[in-house]
Design a protein around this motif. Sequence first.
Motif, PDB file in Angstrom:
ATOM      1  N   LYS A  11       0.835  -1.199   0.000  1.00 23.65           N
ATOM      2  CA  LYS A  11       0.000   0.000   0.000  1.00 23.65           C
ATOM      3  C   LYS A  11       0.871   1.250   0.000  1.00 23.65           C
ATOM      4  O   LYS A  11       0.669   2.162  -0.796  1.00 23.65           O
ATOM      5  N   ALA A  14       2.845   1.650  -3.292  1.00 25.67           N
ATOM      6  CA  ALA A  14       2.017   2.075  -4.416  1.00 25.67           C
ATOM      7  C   ALA A  14       1.834   3.578  -4.405  1.00 25.67           C
ATOM      8  O   ALA A  14       1.972   4.237  -5.443  1.00 25.67           O
ATOM      9  N   PHE A  56      -8.104   4.241 -13.242  1.00 26.09           N
ATOM     10  CA  PHE A  56      -7.426   2.967 -13.029  1.00 26.09           C
ATOM     11  C   PHE A  56      -6.592   3.003 -11.744  1.00 26.09           C
ATOM     12  O   PHE A  56      -6.645   2.078 -10.919  1.00 26.09           O
ATOM     13  N   ASN A  60      -7.301   0.819  -8.245  1.00 25.73           N
ATOM     14  CA  ASN A  60      -6.300  -0.069  -7.695  1.00 25.73           C
ATOM     15  C   ASN A  60      -5.914   0.325  -6.274  1.00 25.73           C
ATOM     16  O   ASN A  60      -5.687  -0.536  -5.424  1.00 25.73           O
ATOM     17  N   THR A  63      -8.544  -0.913  -4.016  1.00 21.02           N
ATOM     18  CA  THR A  63      -8.406  -2.367  -3.843  1.00 21.02           C
ATOM     19  C   THR A  63      -7.359  -2.669  -2.779  1.00 21.02           C
ATOM     20  O   THR A  63      -7.534  -3.585  -1.979  1.00 21.02           O
ATOM     21  N   LEU A  64      -6.285  -1.882  -2.768  1.00 18.77           N
ATOM     22  CA  LEU A  64      -5.241  -2.065  -1.757  1.00 18.77           C
ATOM     23  C   LEU A  64      -5.635  -1.469  -0.405  1.00 18.77           C
ATOM     24  O   LEU A  64      -4.904  -1.606   0.562  1.00 18.77           O
TER      25      LEU A  64
END
Length: 68
Positions: A11, A14, A56, A60, A63-64
Amino acid sequence: MQKPLAHLARKQGALRTILQHNSTREQLAKQIHRNSLTDSLSILENSGYTGDTAIFILANLQTLEVGA
Protein backbone atom coordinates in the motif's frame (compact mmCIF):
# COMPACT_ATOMS: atom_id res chain seq x y z
CA MET A 1 -6.81 -9.16 13.17
CA GLN A 2 -3.90 -7.10 11.83
CA LYS A 3 -3.04 -7.01 8.18
CA PRO A 4 0.23 -8.65 7.15
CA LEU A 5 3.23 -6.34 6.92
CA ALA A 6 3.71 -7.24 3.25
CA HIS A 7 0.23 -5.87 2.48
CA LEU A 8 1.03 -2.62 4.32
CA ALA A 9 4.31 -2.27 2.42
CA ARG A 10 2.49 -2.72 -0.92
CA LYS A 11 0.00 0.00 0.00
CA GLN A 12 2.70 2.47 0.99
CA GLY A 13 4.88 1.57 -1.97
CA ALA A 14 2.02 2.07 -4.42
CA LEU A 15 1.37 5.59 -3.17
CA ARG A 16 5.07 6.48 -3.18
CA THR A 17 5.43 5.26 -6.74
CA ILE A 18 2.43 7.25 -7.98
CA LEU A 19 2.87 10.49 -6.04
CA GLN A 20 6.22 12.01 -5.12
CA HIS A 21 5.09 14.63 -2.58
CA ASN A 22 4.27 13.58 0.98
CA SER A 23 1.44 16.07 1.43
CA THR A 24 -0.20 14.96 -1.82
CA ARG A 25 0.05 11.29 -0.79
CA GLU A 26 -1.52 12.09 2.57
CA GLN A 27 -4.35 14.06 0.96
CA LEU A 28 -5.07 11.28 -1.52
CA ALA A 29 -5.05 8.58 1.18
CA LYS A 30 -7.44 10.68 3.29
CA GLN A 31 -9.84 11.21 0.38
CA ILE A 32 -9.78 7.51 -0.56
CA HIS A 33 -10.51 6.59 3.07
CA ARG A 34 -13.47 8.99 3.04
CA ASN A 35 -14.66 7.49 -0.27
CA SER A 36 -14.49 10.96 -1.79
CA LEU A 37 -13.89 9.81 -5.34
CA THR A 38 -14.27 13.22 -7.00
CA ASP A 39 -11.68 14.78 -4.71
CA SER A 40 -9.40 11.76 -5.15
CA LEU A 41 -9.59 12.12 -8.93
CA SER A 42 -8.88 15.84 -8.65
CA ILE A 43 -5.72 15.14 -6.65
CA LEU A 44 -4.58 12.61 -9.23
CA GLU A 45 -5.37 14.98 -12.11
CA ASN A 46 -3.41 17.79 -10.42
CA SER A 47 -0.51 15.34 -10.23
CA GLY A 48 -0.65 14.69 -13.96
CA TYR A 49 -2.83 11.58 -14.10
CA THR A 50 -5.98 12.14 -16.14
CA GLY A 51 -8.90 10.24 -17.66
CA ASP A 52 -8.84 6.48 -17.64
CA THR A 53 -5.37 6.41 -16.10
CA ALA A 54 -6.54 8.34 -13.03
CA ILE A 55 -9.59 6.08 -12.68
CA PHE A 56 -7.43 2.97 -13.03
CA ILE A 57 -5.01 4.21 -10.35
CA LEU A 58 -7.83 5.13 -7.99
CA ALA A 59 -9.53 1.76 -8.42
CA ASN A 60 -6.30 -0.07 -7.70
CA LEU A 61 -5.51 2.06 -4.64
CA GLN A 62 -9.00 1.36 -3.31
CA THR A 63 -8.41 -2.37 -3.84
CA LEU A 64 -5.24 -2.06 -1.76
CA GLU A 65 -7.27 -0.17 0.85
CA VAL A 66 -4.73 2.63 0.91
CA GLY A 67 -6.89 4.91 3.01
CA ALA A 68 -7.69 2.25 5.60
